[in-house]
Design an enzyme around this catalytic site. Structure first.
Site, mmCIF file in Angstrom:
data_model
loop_
_atom_site.group_PDB
_atom_site.id
_atom_site.type_symbol
_atom_site.label_atom_id
_atom_site.label_comp_id
_atom_site.label_asym_id
_atom_site.label_seq_id
_atom_site.Cartn_x
_atom_site.Cartn_y
_atom_site.Cartn_z
ATOM 1 N N ARG A 1 38.393 74.536 70.755
ATOM 2 C CA ARG A 1 38.327 75.788 71.520
ATOM 3 C C ARG A 1 39.728 76.378 71.631
ATOM 4 O O ARG A 1 40.534 75.893 72.418
ATOM 5 C CB ARG A 1 37.750 75.501 72.897
ATOM 6 C CG ARG A 1 37.309 76.736 73.670
ATOM 7 C CD ARG A 1 37.022 76.412 75.126
ATOM 8 N NE ARG A 1 38.252 76.369 75.920
ATOM 9 C CZ ARG A 1 38.356 75.775 77.108
ATOM 10 N NH1 ARG A 1 37.323 75.156 77.643
ATOM 11 N NH2 ARG A 1 39.501 75.796 77.763
ATOM 12 N N HIS A 34 38.080 78.960 78.459
ATOM 13 C CA HIS A 34 36.641 78.752 78.621
ATOM 14 C C HIS A 34 35.929 80.090 78.753
ATOM 15 O O HIS A 34 34.909 80.349 78.102
ATOM 16 C CB HIS A 34 36.373 77.873 79.836
ATOM 17 C CG HIS A 34 34.923 77.767 80.194
ATOM 18 N ND1 HIS A 34 34.009 77.089 79.411
ATOM 19 C CD2 HIS A 34 34.206 78.303 81.218
ATOM 20 C CE1 HIS A 34 32.805 77.191 79.958
ATOM 21 N NE2 HIS A 34 32.897 77.918 81.059
ATOM 22 N N TYR A 46 45.300 73.436 82.775
ATOM 23 C CA TYR A 46 44.892 72.052 82.522
ATOM 24 C C TYR A 46 45.155 71.625 81.091
ATOM 25 O O TYR A 46 44.907 70.481 80.728
ATOM 26 C CB TYR A 46 43.403 71.868 82.863
ATOM 27 C CG TYR A 46 42.471 72.869 82.183
ATOM 28 C CD1 TYR A 46 41.977 73.969 82.866
ATOM 29 C CD2 TYR A 46 42.085 72.696 80.859
ATOM 30 C CE1 TYR A 46 41.128 74.874 82.256
ATOM 31 C CE2 TYR A 46 41.234 73.600 80.235
ATOM 32 C CZ TYR A 46 40.759 74.685 80.944
ATOM 33 O OH TYR A 46 39.923 75.590 80.351
#
Lengths: 369, 363, 326
Positions: free
Chosen positions: A257, A261, A270
């Site tokens: 990815r 998100h 993170y």
């Protein structure tokens, strides 16, 4: 005396390495350059759609959007392997698959812009709309496949979800039923290594996600999710196996990815940027482009033309979406049931009355005095 | 902020054309992520980000030629706001309203005091009645403007800031038709209609920000009406296609409605040009205020008798003073003068022109 | 016509629906070979074969989810959840999918499924087998909730539910399965959904109820009748979409209302009905609206179960209270 009673093996397939060099014999379809060019065009179109959606979101004209940056090959390879009569049951990050199946970019903009008409696809009438509660669509795919089997139709359901979904009970139940009843369904796991902020290593102790298929009694395998040729080959083989009655499979497409998100997420909280940088050279468009250019099947002019054309297409789709006025408030009620029950009809009336009251007190046109 | 320039693409190339951006303003990008595709003489090249950061501005659009070394992207430095959500937009929440008991709020309303402008001296910073009275006393016995008066104050201030006014005056001999103590509004309206058709530049909409002028086909004439509560300007729509009888009727209706405060908001909107018949009270000439987006306003002063040459001797003729104030940003003196002349010519005539009368359906 | 039980009426209705429409499927745990733990699906596998009656693995969420997929493809699945205590995993599939498919695809994909399950206590069962979850389902927009209270209504309403183009939760009162008996004609005639049934006409007080409590309400009405009070008894039957009109017309006539349900009182569906009455018939009320319902506790185990279940005596007492006001 302990005797082994079961073994399993998970295979991994890759045809093109990140630099675009062939590392295995290319499958039949890949020896046709025009086919590879079509796949490259689809990948580029997916990325162009994604970028446009983000741009719209950034300028306040689209709601929260989940980018598929970096995962285009899983979507494109999978959808390309499907027949028109097959049914796609996607999660919320397979825009490339939906676009290939005939959902229009402006339908997708409408959905992400907050309009139900975006799911009333004019093209693939039986494909499911995208699914938000993670993994809860896996049983739907099993049910659809069961319908095909009961009616003796040579059609396959294809269910796509991410690494996080493989932890859901719904998915385990669906895999189990599909394996038990040899349903014509292929489950494609787009393992992008991240479930929002949870990395793959903290999602499950299983060495691969593909091996969850073994527990359900079906074939499981891995494929390089950034190699659209390999994805197309592996998923295509699984789909045809299912179509022939040999039962379901689970395919774990290993990808990454590259974006956040969603547009409301800040992955740098993170995830280290240097890690993301390391994965950019593996991205799917680059390697296929390199292969095509080196093989003499893709030129500068074609690249420029393609970029301009996809940008134009997405601009037109965005314009169409932005020019579409919202639905009337009655539509909130009109699609709840086939026929409107009395108590809901009363609520619809009061909503209409409120709408008319607001309209008649609003001054017609003109700026405030 | 730091900028990133188009790097040297090699092979002696001096510039490149932007083909497509791969990121958008506001995106967080990482090092090596493709920012943009540019076309050189040899190939379409992807330019990667030099570092991770947030894109503040993209300098250029597809099709633009950028020189090597010229800035391409501006990166934002420094921390950015934590959105703290994965889906949806979380509104920050309203700024807390000042705490005040219901009775205190009622008092504030009565005194016309804005609670948000006060610091409360009560428990936990609440606003007290004493706080309200203090604020009212400090302001003096002046009464804050409300409603129509407030609107007028705001509109006139805005007009003053935007418009470049210029005025032209004239006197018109109306002896041919004037009957003392009768209302001349309908003739004024007719004259304005004729003048607007002769010089359309004065029946227009001008937007100073975009510097665009729109000539308008229909003439919606605002009629200034004076009341105790302030100035109302009801609007007669499409005056060239309304019969004189209908105009008279509409004017009466408007005056009633204004008096009773029943005039509809829709009837007060968007005049294309305005008439102030201040002469019905007093005054000869006036430099009136042009309210944008209109570009002109006509004033009619008090009719007076003037000794004028007539035949071989002197006669007393009724004269109507006319004032025209126009927005000189967009209306020329010549247009204004021609407009006034057209009005004057019409107002000299003994009767309403036939073309007006021919619109009549059983007048 | 023969006298049959509510359970047999369910079985008849299922068989009739499957015979009439080859799209109707039955699925669930133990519904095939075993004919269902209560025998609700007895004989169906033998008659219609394994392609129409499916024994599923033990997976309630997937049973509901599978039904969504099947229904989207044009089948009419009638899924059984063995006990209402196991129905909770299906809420996700019902709330997030079944109830929404039609509206979120603007009618392109629909979900004509029925989820049936035995509910309610009074069968001296082990834990988790006495649930009354109807209010939770009634709160989900796009979902209908139907509860029969007699063999005839079970037959007619289940047929209607299976023929309806939208998703329906059909809760069957376990303790009436064998206890309720009457003549039922297997004529394929459906009863109307979205309709209350006025089981008994009266003029002094309206008793509104559903499910197994209907029996208690009728017994209470008999008791009141002996005291000279004429009670009207309404079986709501379709909780959602509610036929408020019938209830309100009745309360306007009698001026008094007692709502009875087995489920816990707080957040129970009786509150919704009371609110509607207050909204539309306040000026007709001679007394406050009474609710006779379960405590806000888990149903006690069999030894104390009897102390929990509301009965005819309580409904009669509540009715008497309403008569005291005016």
């Amino acid at each position: 005396m302990i005797e082994p009673v079961a073994h399993f093996e998970i295979g991994y397939t890759r045809c093109l390495d990140p630099a675009g060099k062939t590392v295995a014999e290319l499958p039949e379809f890949a020896r046709d350059p025009s086919k590879l060019v079509k796949l490259y065009q689809a990948l580029t179109r997916t990325r162009a759609f994604d970028a446009r959606a983000i741009a719209l979101q950034r300028t306040g004209r689209l709601g929260t959007f989940a980018s598929s940056l970096g995962q285009e090959a899983v979507s494109v390879g999978t959808a390309d392997a499907m027949q028109p009569a097959d049914v796609l049951v996607p999660s919320f990050r397979e825009h490339g698959a939906q676009l290939m199946r005939g959902v229009t970019p402006s339908e997708l903009f409408l959905y992400w812009g907050g309009d139900e008409r975006g799911s009333a696809y004019a093209g693939p009438r039986e494909d499911f709309p995208l699914c938000v509660p993670v993994g809860s669509h896996a049983p739907h795919a099993a049910g659809i496949a069961l319908a095909f089997k009961l009616r003796h139709e040579r059609r396959v359901a294809v269910c796509m979800f991410g690494d996080g979904a493989t932890s859901k009970g719904d998915v385990a139940e669906a895999l189990n039923m599909a394996g038990l009843w040899r349903l014509p369904v292929v489950f494609v796991v787009s393992n992008n290594q991240w479930a929002i902020s949870v990395p793959r290593q903290r999602q499950t102790a299983a060495a691969t996600l593909a091996q969850k298929a073994i527990a359900a009694g079906m074939t499981g395998e891995q494929v390089d999710g950034n190699d659209v040729v390999a994805v197309r080959f592996v998923v295509g083989t699984a789909i045809e196996r299912a179509r022939g009655g040999a039962g379901p499979s689970l395919i774990e497409a290993v990808t990454y990815r590259l974006g956040d998100h969603t547009t409301a997420d800040d992955a740098s909280r993170y995830r280290d940027d240097t890690e993301v940088s390391r994965h950019w050279p593996e991205e799917p468009l680059l390697r296929l482009r390199n292969y095509l250019v080196v093989a003499g099947h893709w030129s500068r002019e074609q690249e420029e033309h393609l970029l301009q054309e996809t940008a134009r297409e997405m601009d037109a789709a965005a314009e169409q979406y932005l020019a579409t006025p919202p639905q009337e408030c009655e539509t909130i009620f009109d699609y709840t049931f086939a026929r409107l029950p009395a108590d809901l009809a009363a609520q619809r009336e009061s909503a209409l009355a409120a709408k008319h009251a607001a309209e008649s007190s609003r001054p017609p046109g003109g700026a405030a005095q | 902020m730091s900028s990133f320039a188009l790097p040297d693409l090699g092979e002696g190339l001096q510039d490149a054309e932007i083909v497509a951006w791969h990121v958008a303003e506001g995106d967080h990008v990482v090092a090596d992520q493709p920012l943009v595709s540019v076309e050189t003489e040899k190939a379409v090249v992807e330019v990667p980000a030099p570092r991770s950061g947030r894109v503040a501005k993209l300098l250029g659009k597809p099709g633009d030629r950028v020189k090597v070394g010229a800035p391409l992207v501006i990166f934002e430095d420094g921390p950015h706001a934590d959105t703290g959500a994965v889906v949806g937009e979380l509104a920050a929440g309203p700024t807390p309203a000042p705490a005040a008991a219901p009775a205190v709020r009622a008092l504030a309303r009565e005194r016309g005091i804005n609670l948000a402008s006060l610091t409360g001296t009560g428990r936990n910073g609440a606003i007290t009645r004493a706080d309200i009275e203090r604020a009212a006393a400090a302001r003096g016995s002046g009464e804050p403007l409300k409603g129509v008066r407030r609107a007028m104050a705001l509109n006139m201030a805005r007009a003053h800031a935007e418009v470049a006014p210029a005025s032209l005056w004239d006197e018109v001999d109306v002896e041919a038709w004037h009957v003392p103590d009768t209302d001349i509004t309908v003739r004024l309206i007719s004259a304005i209609g004729i003048a607007c058709r002769a010089v359309p530049a004065l029946n227009a909409r001008y937007d100073g920000k975009s510097m665009t002028r729109e000539l308008l086909a229909h003439i919606d004439l605002g009629i200034a009406v004076d009341t105790e509560d302030g100035l109302f300007v009801p609007v007669l729509r499409d005056i060239c296609n309304v019969t004189p009888t209908e105009l008279r009727r509409k004017l009466t209706v408007f005056k009633e409605a204004v008096r009773n405060r029943t005039v509809a908001v829709a009837d007060l909107r968007d005049p294309t040009i305005t008439l102030s018949n201040f002469g019905s009270v007093a005054g000869r000439h006036a430099a009136l205020v042009v309210l944008p987006p209109q570009v002109a306003i006509i004033g009619a002063g008090r009719i007076y008798r003037h000794a004028t040459q007539h035949g071989g001797g002197v006669a007393w003729h009724h004269m109507l003073p006319l004032s025209l104030t126009f927005d000189h940003r967009v209306v020329t003196g010549g247009d204004a003068a021609r407009f006034l002349a057209a009005m004057a010519d019409d107002l000299k005539r003994p009767e309403l022109p036939l073309s007006r009368g021919s619109h009549v359906q059983g007048d | 016509m023969t006298e049959i039980s509510l359970l047999q009426a369910i079985n008849l209705a299922l068989a009739r629906a499957m015979a009439e429409d080859e799209r109707v499927l039955v699925l669930g745990e133990d519904v095939g070979v075993d004919g269902g733990v209560f025998r609700a699906t007895d004989g169906l596998l033998k008659r219609f074969g394994p392609d129409r009656v499916l024994d599923t693995p033990l997976a309630e969420a997937a049973i509901a989810g599978l039904s969504v997929g099947l229904a989207a493809q044009g089948f009419r699945p009638v899924a059984e959840i063995q006990f209402a205590g196991f129905i909770y995993p299906t809420i996700d599939q019902l709330a997030n999918h079944a109830s929404r498919l039609r509206t979120r695809t603007r009618g392109r994909i629909t979900c004509p499924m029925v989820l049936r399950s035995p509910c309610g206590g009074g069968i001296r069962a082990v834990e988790h087998h006495s649930e009354s979850p109807e209010a939770m389902f009634a709160h989900i927009p796009g979902l209908r909730v139907v509860i029969p209270s007699s063999p005839r209504r079970a037959y007619g309403l289940l047929l209607a539910a299976i023929r309806d183009p939208d998703p329906i939760v059909f809760l069957e009162p376990t303790r009436l399965y064998r206890a309720a008996r009457e003549d039922v004609a297997d004529d394929g005639a459906a009863l109307p959904l979205d309709n209350c049934f006025v089981l008994r006409e009266g003029s002094d007080v309206t008793i509104v109820t559903w499910g197994a409590m209907v029996v208690e309400a009728l017994a209470a009405a008999d008791e009141m009748n002996r005291e000279g009070v004429s009670a009207e008894v309404i079986d709501v039957a379709t909780l959602k979409a509610l036929d408020a009109e019938t209830i309100i017309a009745s309360v306007k006539k009698t001026g008094r209302c007692v709502i009875a349900h087995e489920a816990p009182v707080t957040g129970g569906y009786g509150g919704e009905i009371a609110a509607r009455i207050a909204e539309h018939a306040l000026l007709s009320l001679l007394a406050p609206i009474e609710r006779v319902a379960g405590f806000d506790t888990v149903m006690p185990l069999p030894r104390l179960e009897d102390r929990y279940l509301p009965k005819a005596a309580q409904i009669a007492a509540a009715s008497r209270r309403t008569m005291e006001y005016a």
